[in-house]
Motif scaffolding. Structure first.
Motif, mmCIF file in Angstrom:
data_model
loop_
_atom_site.group_PDB
_atom_site.id
_atom_site.type_symbol
_atom_site.label_atom_id
_atom_site.label_comp_id
_atom_site.label_asym_id
_atom_site.label_seq_id
_atom_site.Cartn_x
_atom_site.Cartn_y
_atom_site.Cartn_z
ATOM 1 N N VAL A 127 0.825 -1.215 0.000
ATOM 2 C CA VAL A 127 0.000 0.000 0.000
ATOM 3 C C VAL A 127 0.855 1.258 0.000
ATOM 4 N N THR A 128 1.911 1.299 0.810
ATOM 5 C CA THR A 128 2.666 2.545 1.023
ATOM 6 C C THR A 128 4.027 2.581 0.342
ATOM 7 N N GLY A 129 4.383 1.547 -0.404
ATOM 8 C CA GLY A 129 5.639 1.582 -1.138
ATOM 9 C C GLY A 129 6.839 1.147 -0.300
ATOM 10 N N ILE A 130 8.021 1.638 -0.663
ATOM 11 C CA ILE A 130 9.254 1.146 -0.032
ATOM 12 C C ILE A 130 9.241 1.385 1.471
ATOM 13 N N GLU A 131 9.895 0.491 2.187
ATOM 14 C CA GLU A 131 10.047 0.617 3.625
ATOM 15 C C GLU A 131 11.172 1.609 3.918
ATOM 16 N N ILE A 132 10.829 2.724 4.510
ATOM 17 C CA ILE A 132 11.787 3.810 4.730
ATOM 18 C C ILE A 132 12.951 3.344 5.618
ATOM 19 N N GLU A 133 12.659 2.580 6.649
ATOM 20 C CA GLU A 133 13.715 2.149 7.560
ATOM 21 C C GLU A 133 14.736 1.273 6.855
ATOM 22 N N ALA A 134 14.277 0.441 5.929
ATOM 23 C CA ALA A 134 15.200 -0.398 5.157
ATOM 24 C C ALA A 134 16.116 0.464 4.293
ATOM 25 N N LEU A 135 15.543 1.498 3.672
ATOM 26 C CA LEU A 135 16.360 2.397 2.853
ATOM 27 C C LEU A 135 17.413 3.101 3.702
ATOM 28 N N LYS A 136 17.033 3.514 4.893
ATOM 29 C CA LYS A 136 17.992 4.187 5.780
ATOM 30 C C LYS A 136 19.181 3.286 6.104
ATOM 31 N N LYS A 137 18.917 2.011 6.342
ATOM 32 C CA LYS A 137 19.979 1.077 6.695
ATOM 33 C C LYS A 137 20.908 0.784 5.519
ATOM 34 N N LEU A 138 20.366 0.911 4.299
ATOM 35 C CA LEU A 138 21.134 0.551 3.116
ATOM 36 C C LEU A 138 21.728 1.741 2.382
ATOM 37 N N VAL A 139 21.426 2.948 2.838
ATOM 38 C CA VAL A 139 21.769 4.133 2.062
ATOM 39 C C VAL A 139 23.274 4.269 1.815
ATOM 40 N N SER A 140 24.075 3.788 2.722
ATOM 41 C CA SER A 140 25.540 3.898 2.539
ATOM 42 C C SER A 140 26.064 2.941 1.477
ATOM 43 N N LYS A 141 25.222 1.992 1.042
ATOM 44 C CA LYS A 141 25.664 0.987 0.079
ATOM 45 C C LYS A 141 25.230 1.291 -1.346
ATOM 46 N N ILE A 142 24.457 2.376 -1.548
ATOM 47 C CA ILE A 142 23.912 2.631 -2.882
ATOM 48 C C ILE A 142 24.458 3.918 -3.477
ATOM 49 N N ASP A 143 24.421 3.981 -4.813
ATOM 50 C CA ASP A 143 24.898 5.160 -5.545
ATOM 51 C C ASP A 143 23.756 5.926 -6.201
ATOM 52 N N ILE A 144 22.674 5.223 -6.537
ATOM 53 C CA ILE A 144 21.516 5.805 -7.221
ATOM 54 C C ILE A 144 20.274 5.093 -6.705
ATOM 55 N N CYS A 145 19.149 5.792 -6.706
ATOM 56 C CA CYS A 145 17.876 5.182 -6.322
ATOM 57 C C CYS A 145 16.866 5.422 -7.448
ATOM 58 N N VAL A 146 16.157 4.378 -7.853
ATOM 59 C CA VAL A 146 15.092 4.479 -8.859
ATOM 60 C C VAL A 146 13.786 4.023 -8.220
ATOM 61 N N LEU A 147 12.783 4.880 -8.219
ATOM 62 C CA LEU A 147 11.509 4.566 -7.586
ATOM 63 C C LEU A 147 10.325 4.923 -8.484
ATOM 64 N N ILE A 148 9.238 4.193 -8.299
ATOM 65 C CA ILE A 148 7.941 4.540 -8.900
ATOM 66 C C ILE A 148 7.006 4.820 -7.730
ATOM 67 N N PRO A 149 7.043 6.025 -7.172
ATOM 68 C CA PRO A 149 6.298 6.306 -5.933
ATOM 69 C C PRO A 149 4.785 6.272 -6.095
ATOM 70 N N ASN A 150 4.290 6.596 -7.299
ATOM 71 C CA ASN A 150 2.846 6.661 -7.523
ATOM 72 C C ASN A 150 2.367 5.480 -8.340
ATOM 73 N N PHE A 151 1.734 4.499 -7.663
ATOM 74 C CA PHE A 151 1.065 3.367 -8.301
ATOM 75 C C PHE A 151 2.038 2.488 -9.083
ATOM 76 N N ASN A 152 3.113 2.106 -8.418
ATOM 77 C CA ASN A 152 4.102 1.301 -9.112
ATOM 78 C C ASN A 152 3.483 0.007 -9.625
ATOM 79 N N THR A 153 4.027 -0.501 -10.695
ATOM 80 C CA THR A 153 3.623 -1.816 -11.162
ATOM 81 C C THR A 153 4.639 -2.819 -10.651
ATOM 82 N N PRO A 154 4.197 -3.920 -10.063
ATOM 83 C CA PRO A 154 2.850 -4.481 -10.146
ATOM 84 C C PRO A 154 1.939 -4.217 -8.951
#
Length: 469
Positions: free
Chosen positions: A227-254
């Protein structure tokens, strides 16, 4: 131009509250008089609101008592759980499966529950043909190159429309592209180098995974709520490991999930703090089922760190390949890539879409297609609840074109695909929407076609086949 009536807008808002569980089965709705007072409308308009909700099987009228949320209005099936991908980069691309599923595209003999675009029967084809003739005369056939940044009419109208979701863009902020995937491709190429790690929600559109892998990127899949998309807490824990983020915030498929505004704001702030670009895919944003279009992450971007990508591929004309990107501080990089890889976008169809926006015809069309998709969601979900095996779970999309179906553990939706295609039914097995060994018991069903008895029959067939898998 057809008028969008006030009673439709109010009914859409109440319908969204019912679908999202804010108004529950058996709950009494405000009376006609109370509705008049709350929305400052007349008695006739209020009565039309209730007639519209009754027509969608969302409410029932009880003599001398009023209107109540119908038990036909909500799912009898539970939501899928929050996804739990392995928090390590994956690269197991299901190429053969994706190729097999998409090979049916354009085959009119097959019921294409697998293809996430609106049926031509839902598109204003005659009006678009007239626009093509007019644009062709205006542009003398449309054979000349456009400016590198793209069609001025289209950019100007996209900028105007951005005011509705808080974007406040100008025509100079935008670059046109040949569709939404082209915008995403330019954005990733401009920002990434081989070996970089890109974070993507899971499950997600397979084309984004394929694009990332083709550029030599490592893909980190994020846990995602249906219902609400990505888990914010998970992103916070992983943020030091990523270089770019790609999201479909509005009505992502599937899933059809929609990130709340406070989540969008928090994600934009978090990524900006770590200097991680956010590529936002907003191709479904106009297909909302509620009363108001949701904001985009770009609305909360104060540093030019969000590259907002969109297109009309899911709303108006998939084959036109008309898209755009507002790349923020990365504009020069995108311009250079467009010059090298494309030189220019097709002038004729971009002028057509710009004029279609300007005339107001797009707003009339999008209102109609949203209402159709809202009705389809009710009918498809009811059919799935009726025909599919015990233990089935389904998403509750707040917009978009798809429903995510989770069968009982142990089910095999690749086997289901093989059985279904023999009955001229095409589905998208869940394994397509990940680079990991997961979602084998899930499938995506697209609902971008007019509802008919034949569609109901095909869903019944599919449900019977699912009981064998």
């Amino acid at each position: 131009m057809k008028k969008v009536y006030r009673y439709n807008e109010i009914a859409d808002g109440i319908a969204a509250q019912i679908r999202n569980g804010i108004l529950k089965v058996g709950e009494k709705l405000p009376s006609v008089r109370m509705l008049c007072k709350e929305y400052a409308i007349g008695m006739n308009t209020a009565k039309r609101v209730f007639l519209e909700l009754e027509a969608q099987s969302l409410i029932d009228a009880k003599p001398q008592s009023g209107f109540f949320v119908s038990n036909r209005s909500v799912q009898r099936l539970p939501l899928p759980a929050v996804s739990t991908p392995t928090l390590m980069p994956g690269n197991k691309e299901p190429d053969e499966l994706i190729t097999k599923v998409y090979s049916s595209m354009g085959n009119n003999d097959i019921t294409l529950f697998s293809i996430g675009i609106p049926s031509g029967n839902l598109l204003p084809l005659a009006k678009l043909q007239k626009e093509i003739l007019q644009a062709s005369r205006l542009l003398q056939g449309g054979t000349a190159y456009e400016p590198l940044q793209g069609n001025i009419q289209l950019r100007r109208m996209v900028a105007v429309r951005s005011l509705g979701w808080g974007g406040n863009l100008s025509e100079d902020d935008l670059i046109t592209t040949s569709g939404g995937m082209n915008a995403l491709s330019f954005s990733l190429m401009a920002l990434a180098k081989p070996g970089d790690t890109v974070a993507i929600e899971s499950p997600c559109y397979p084309g984004i995974f394929q694009l990332a892998i083709s550029l030599g990127l490592k893909v980190l899949e994020l846990p995602t709520h249906p219902v609400t998309g990505i888990e914010i807490e998970a992103l916070k824990k992983l943020v030091s490991k990523i270089d770019i983020c790609v999201l479909i915030p509005n009505f992502n498929t599937p899933l059809g999930s929609c990130m709340p505004d406070e989540h969008k704001k928090e994600v934009v702030k978090l990524l900006a703090k770590h200097n991680i670009p956010l590529i936002e895919d907003d191709v479904y944003g106009d297909l909302y089922f509620g009363a108001q279009r949701p904001k985009c992450c770009k609305a909360f971007d104060t540093e030019g760190n969000v590259l907002w990508c969109s297109a009309i591929s899911k709303t108006l004309a998939p084959g036109y390949r008309v898209g755009w990107v507002a790349p923020g501080k990365y504009k020069d990089k995108i311009m250079k890539l467009k010059l090298v890889h494309a030189i220019a976008t097709p002038s004729l169809v971009h002028e057509v879409v710009g004029n279609f926006f300007k005339s107001g015809r797009y707003d009339v069309h999008i209102h109609q297609i949203r209402r159709t998709l809202m009705g389809n969601y009710q009918r498809f979900s009811h059919a799935i609840a009726t025909y599919f095996p015990e233990g089935t779970k389904i998403s509750r999309p707040q917009g978009g074109l798809a429903i995510w179906v989770e069968l009982a553990k142990g089910a095999d939706t690749i086997k289901l695909y093989e059985l279904a295609i023999k009955q001229k039914i095409s589905i998208s097995p869940g394994r397509m929407f990940t680079l990991q060994e997961q979602y084998q018991n899930c499938l995506r069903i697209c609902m971008g076609m007019p509802w008919t008895d034949e569609i109901d029959f095909k869903l019944k067939q599919l449900g019977n086949l699912a009981k064998m898998c």
